[in-house]
Design a protein around this motif. Sequence first.
Motif, PDB file in Angstrom:
ATOM      1  N   MET A   1      11.540  -8.467  15.070  1.00  0.00           N
ATOM      2  CA  MET A   1      10.714  -8.079  16.215  1.00  0.00           C
ATOM      3  C   MET A   1      11.214  -6.776  16.832  1.00  0.00           C
ATOM      4  N   ASN A   2      12.557  -6.644  16.948  1.00  0.00           N
ATOM      5  CA  ASN A   2      13.133  -5.420  17.487  1.00  0.00           C
ATOM      6  C   ASN A   2      12.840  -4.223  16.599  1.00  0.00           C
ATOM      7  N   VAL A   3      12.849  -4.456  15.290  1.00  0.00           N
ATOM      8  CA  VAL A   3      12.534  -3.383  14.350  1.00  0.00           C
ATOM      9  C   VAL A   3      11.103  -2.911  14.535  1.00  0.00           C
ATOM     10  N   PHE A   7       9.859   0.711  15.836  1.00  0.00           N
ATOM     11  CA  PHE A   7       8.957   1.478  14.972  1.00  0.00           C
ATOM     12  C   PHE A   7       7.721   1.932  15.750  1.00  0.00           C
ATOM     13  N   LEU A   8       7.138   1.045  16.543  1.00  0.00           N
ATOM     14  CA  LEU A   8       5.935   1.379  17.323  1.00  0.00           C
ATOM     15  C   LEU A   8       6.246   2.398  18.411  1.00  0.00           C
ATOM     16  N   ASN A   9       7.412   2.277  19.022  1.00  0.00           N
ATOM     17  CA  ASN A   9       7.804   3.244  20.054  1.00  0.00           C
ATOM     18  C   ASN A   9       7.999   4.637  19.469  1.00  0.00           C
ATOM     19  N   ALA A  10       8.481   4.680  18.232  1.00  0.00           N
ATOM     20  CA  ALA A  10       8.726   5.974  17.572  1.00  0.00           C
ATOM     21  C   ALA A  10       7.480   6.518  16.877  1.00  0.00           C
ATOM     22  N   LEU A  11       6.395   5.752  16.893  1.00  0.00           N
ATOM     23  CA  LEU A  11       5.192   6.126  16.141  1.00  0.00           C
ATOM     24  C   LEU A  11       4.622   7.492  16.535  1.00  0.00           C
ATOM     25  N   PRO A  12       4.414   7.789  17.842  1.00  0.00           N
ATOM     26  CA  PRO A  12       3.869   9.123  18.187  1.00  0.00           C
ATOM     27  C   PRO A  12       4.736  10.267  17.685  1.00  0.00           C
ATOM     28  N   PHE A 257       6.699  10.171   6.613  1.00  0.00           N
ATOM     29  CA  PHE A 257       7.645  10.024   7.726  1.00  0.00           C
ATOM     30  C   PHE A 257       7.601   8.626   8.332  1.00  0.00           C
ATOM     31  N   LEU A 258       6.443   7.984   8.292  1.00  0.00           N
ATOM     32  CA  LEU A 258       6.374   6.605   8.774  1.00  0.00           C
ATOM     33  C   LEU A 258       7.187   5.676   7.875  1.00  0.00           C
ATOM     34  N   VAL A 259       7.034   5.851   6.575  1.00  0.00           N
ATOM     35  CA  VAL A 259       7.793   5.019   5.631  1.00  0.00           C
ATOM     36  C   VAL A 259       9.281   5.326   5.733  1.00  0.00           C
ATOM     37  N   LEU A 260       9.625   6.604   5.886  1.00  0.00           N
ATOM     38  CA  LEU A 260      11.025   6.985   6.027  1.00  0.00           C
ATOM     39  C   LEU A 260      11.638   6.336   7.268  1.00  0.00           C
ATOM     40  N   GLN A 261      10.891   6.353   8.385  1.00  0.00           N
ATOM     41  CA  GLN A 261      11.377   5.728   9.611  1.00  0.00           C
ATOM     42  C   GLN A 261      11.575   4.226   9.430  1.00  0.00           C
ATOM     43  N   LEU A 262      10.611   3.595   8.754  1.00  0.00           N
ATOM     44  CA  LEU A 262      10.694   2.151   8.546  1.00  0.00           C
ATOM     45  C   LEU A 262      11.897   1.784   7.682  1.00  0.00           C
ATOM     46  N   VAL A 263      12.108   2.559   6.629  1.00  0.00           N
ATOM     47  CA  VAL A 263      13.235   2.290   5.736  1.00  0.00           C
ATOM     48  C   VAL A 263      14.562   2.480   6.468  1.00  0.00           C
ATOM     49  N   MET A 264      14.648   3.514   7.308  1.00  0.00           N
ATOM     50  CA  MET A 264      15.870   3.744   8.070  1.00  0.00           C
ATOM     51  C   MET A 264      16.120   2.619   9.075  1.00  0.00           C
ATOM     52  N   LEU A 265      15.044   2.086   9.666  1.00  0.00           N
ATOM     53  CA  LEU A 265      15.197   0.968  10.591  1.00  0.00           C
ATOM     54  C   LEU A 265      15.680  -0.291   9.873  1.00  0.00           C
TER      55      LEU A 265
END
Length: 317
Positions: A1-3, A7-12, A257-265
């Motif tokens: 849930m935290n992930v 992720f949603l907060n970093a979306l913009p 960049f969305l996938v990169l962010q998700l993988v890093m999270l």
Amino acid sequence: MNVLTTFLNALPGNVSQGLIWGILAIGVFITYKILDFPDLTVDGSIGTGGAVAVMLITMHDCPIWLALLCAFAAGCLAGLVTGLLNTLLGIPGILAGILTQLALYSINLDIMGQSNRPVSVDKYPLVVSSRYAVPAMIKSALIVAVIIAILYWFFGTEYGFTIRATGCNPNMARAQGISTKKSTVIALVLSNGLVGLSGGLLSQYQGFADVNMGRGAIVIGLAAVIIGEVLGSVIFGKHFNFVAKLAFAAIGAIIYFLVLQLVMLLGLSSANNKLFSAIVVIIFLAVPYLRNSAKTSFKKAAKNAAMEAMEGDAGNA
């Protein structure tokens, strides 16, 4: 849930960054897909655009939009050098891009006088800034939309058609009286101009220009183009037209960049970014090939089955 929340907060911010890199991806699309030219100038010209924009803003009090136009012009000059090395001196395209990229590293250092230069949104009315992600996302989207509209118009003109003809079949283009050398230079100038503009926006967004900001940029650009092409062809099929291809080049950068962010999270170290970029490019390059191979294998299997059935019917008769 935290992930998911993170992720949603970093979306913009990720979408904004993707759109800015999407401008670079559109530039790469021009050389890689339209012209069929392996241009590696990108790794240098994005840094040149960033260096020019930041120095004009911070040292010469240049209006922001004029600084971006100068960043575009600086990228155009870089593309012009690569084009002339290739067309006038006969240097192979990939080597011409590498030579220009190598020279631009020193030029970018000379422009900035040091390895990096900061630019603060507190002192200057920057177009985009990571501090204000939502406005940056909206402005970046508008800039990308304007660029796509201009390119759609340009590639419908005589010059645009000559570039497309040169990329499709240079021998036939020459037979039709088209100067393929001129078309190559124009395409490289336009492509790297967009890359320079992307660098000007990126330096504002991240708050600094750096001589190493373009390292691996061509990989990100190719990844965006390939991701966009694969997704666009799946969604639109035969109706995947030129405008959609330009748009999906930018969308591919956003997805990257969305996938990169998700993988890093999920736990991937930021030190492995380049490795992940290479893996993404490999996967999306392989998808069309594997899909076509699967279709071919299926057709062969169906043909063999039909032949066996016909032979069985003939034997029974």
